[in-house]
Design a protein around this motif. Sequence first.
Motif, PDB file in Angstrom:
ATOM      1  N   ARG A 126     -22.962  14.831  71.447  1.00  0.00           N
ATOM      2  CA  ARG A 126     -23.333  13.418  71.621  1.00  0.00           C
ATOM      3  C   ARG A 126     -24.733  13.303  72.214  1.00  0.00           C
ATOM      4  O   ARG A 126     -25.551  12.511  71.752  1.00  0.00           O
ATOM      5  CB  ARG A 126     -22.294  12.735  72.516  1.00  0.00           C
ATOM      6  CG  ARG A 126     -22.343  11.254  72.494  1.00  0.00           C
ATOM      7  CD  ARG A 126     -21.134  10.580  73.130  1.00  0.00           C
ATOM      8  NE  ARG A 126     -20.669  11.160  74.383  1.00  0.00           N
ATOM      9  CZ  ARG A 126     -19.562  11.900  74.529  1.00  0.00           C
ATOM     10  NH1 ARG A 126     -18.794  12.164  73.496  1.00  0.00           N
ATOM     11  NH2 ARG A 126     -19.217  12.373  75.707  1.00  0.00           N
ATOM     12  N   ARG A 156     -23.325  15.618  65.045  1.00  0.00           N
ATOM     13  CA  ARG A 156     -21.949  15.291  64.676  1.00  0.00           C
ATOM     14  C   ARG A 156     -21.149  16.572  64.635  1.00  0.00           C
ATOM     15  O   ARG A 156     -21.577  17.565  64.042  1.00  0.00           O
ATOM     16  CB  ARG A 156     -21.901  14.613  63.311  1.00  0.00           C
ATOM     17  CG  ARG A 156     -22.426  13.202  63.328  1.00  0.00           C
ATOM     18  CD  ARG A 156     -22.538  12.635  61.937  1.00  0.00           C
ATOM     19  NE  ARG A 156     -23.825  13.111  61.394  1.00  0.00           N
ATOM     20  CZ  ARG A 156     -23.966  13.618  60.175  1.00  0.00           C
ATOM     21  NH1 ARG A 156     -22.965  13.723  59.381  1.00  0.00           N
ATOM     22  NH2 ARG A 156     -25.150  14.026  59.777  1.00  0.00           N
ATOM     23  N   LEU A 157     -19.971  16.562  65.266  1.00  0.00           N
ATOM     24  CA  LEU A 157     -19.086  17.716  65.182  1.00  0.00           C
ATOM     25  C   LEU A 157     -18.372  17.693  63.846  1.00  0.00           C
ATOM     26  O   LEU A 157     -17.905  16.643  63.411  1.00  0.00           O
ATOM     27  CB  LEU A 157     -18.051  17.695  66.314  1.00  0.00           C
ATOM     28  CG  LEU A 157     -18.584  18.006  67.708  1.00  0.00           C
ATOM     29  CD1 LEU A 157     -17.487  17.807  68.736  1.00  0.00           C
ATOM     30  CD2 LEU A 157     -19.097  19.433  67.769  1.00  0.00           C
ATOM     31  N   GLU A 216     -18.313  18.433  72.843  1.00  0.00           N
ATOM     32  CA  GLU A 216     -18.453  17.038  72.418  1.00  0.00           C
ATOM     33  C   GLU A 216     -19.574  16.329  73.163  1.00  0.00           C
ATOM     34  O   GLU A 216     -20.347  15.576  72.571  1.00  0.00           O
ATOM     35  CB  GLU A 216     -17.137  16.291  72.630  1.00  0.00           C
ATOM     36  CG  GLU A 216     -16.049  16.709  71.669  1.00  0.00           C
ATOM     37  CD  GLU A 216     -14.680  16.169  72.039  1.00  0.00           C
ATOM     38  OE1 GLU A 216     -14.528  15.559  73.121  1.00  0.00           O
ATOM     39  OE2 GLU A 216     -13.749  16.365  71.241  1.00  0.00           O
ATOM     40  N   GLU A 245     -13.758  22.192  74.465  1.00  0.00           N
ATOM     41  CA  GLU A 245     -13.983  21.160  73.451  1.00  0.00           C
ATOM     42  C   GLU A 245     -14.718  19.954  74.036  1.00  0.00           C
ATOM     43  O   GLU A 245     -15.646  19.426  73.425  1.00  0.00           O
ATOM     44  CB  GLU A 245     -12.649  20.710  72.859  1.00  0.00           C
ATOM     45  CG  GLU A 245     -12.799  19.747  71.708  1.00  0.00           C
ATOM     46  CD  GLU A 245     -11.457  19.403  71.088  1.00  0.00           C
ATOM     47  OE1 GLU A 245     -11.242  18.211  70.818  1.00  0.00           O
ATOM     48  OE2 GLU A 245     -10.644  20.314  70.882  1.00  0.00           O
ATOM     49  N   ARG A 246     -14.323  19.525  75.235  1.00  0.00           N
ATOM     50  CA  ARG A 246     -15.008  18.387  75.880  1.00  0.00           C
ATOM     51  C   ARG A 246     -16.476  18.713  76.116  1.00  0.00           C
ATOM     52  O   ARG A 246     -17.344  17.872  75.893  1.00  0.00           O
ATOM     53  CB  ARG A 246     -14.332  18.034  77.205  1.00  0.00           C
ATOM     54  CG  ARG A 246     -13.088  17.200  77.040  1.00  0.00           C
ATOM     55  CD  ARG A 246     -12.614  16.619  78.357  1.00  0.00           C
ATOM     56  NE  ARG A 246     -12.264  17.616  79.350  1.00  0.00           N
ATOM     57  CZ  ARG A 246     -11.083  18.199  79.475  1.00  0.00           C
ATOM     58  NH1 ARG A 246     -10.106  17.885  78.648  1.00  0.00           N
ATOM     59  NH2 ARG A 246     -10.862  19.093  80.409  1.00  0.00           N
TER      60      ARG A 246
END
Length: 105
Positions: free
Chosen positions: A97, A102-103, A93, A89-90
């Motif tokens: 970015r 946008r997630l 993200e 997930e990181r």
Amino acid sequence: MSGDYAQQLTEFFDLTPTTLGDADALAAVLVAAAGAMGLTPLGSPVVRRGPRGWAASLIGGDGHIVLHTAPDQGRCLINVVARTPAAAERGGEVIARRLGARLSE
């Protein structure tokens, strides 16, 4: 892969084509995502131009990050594999970015 790996597969739309078609920028995105994930690379990022866009990858001992971009369409498909869901997930993200995406919630 065994059951202790997590995967994030996401496609982003409406992105600015500039980064999607820049080999150095794509390599930097991979390195930043790997750093956020705690993924130790087994080599340098590989970025290649294809007939309809770019492919970029970074292989690590505990996972990988792969991007497929279509700059003319403002699209990017990402595949992040890591030992834990939090790390995957990181990575996603950071990629979002860096690409200005946008997630979805």
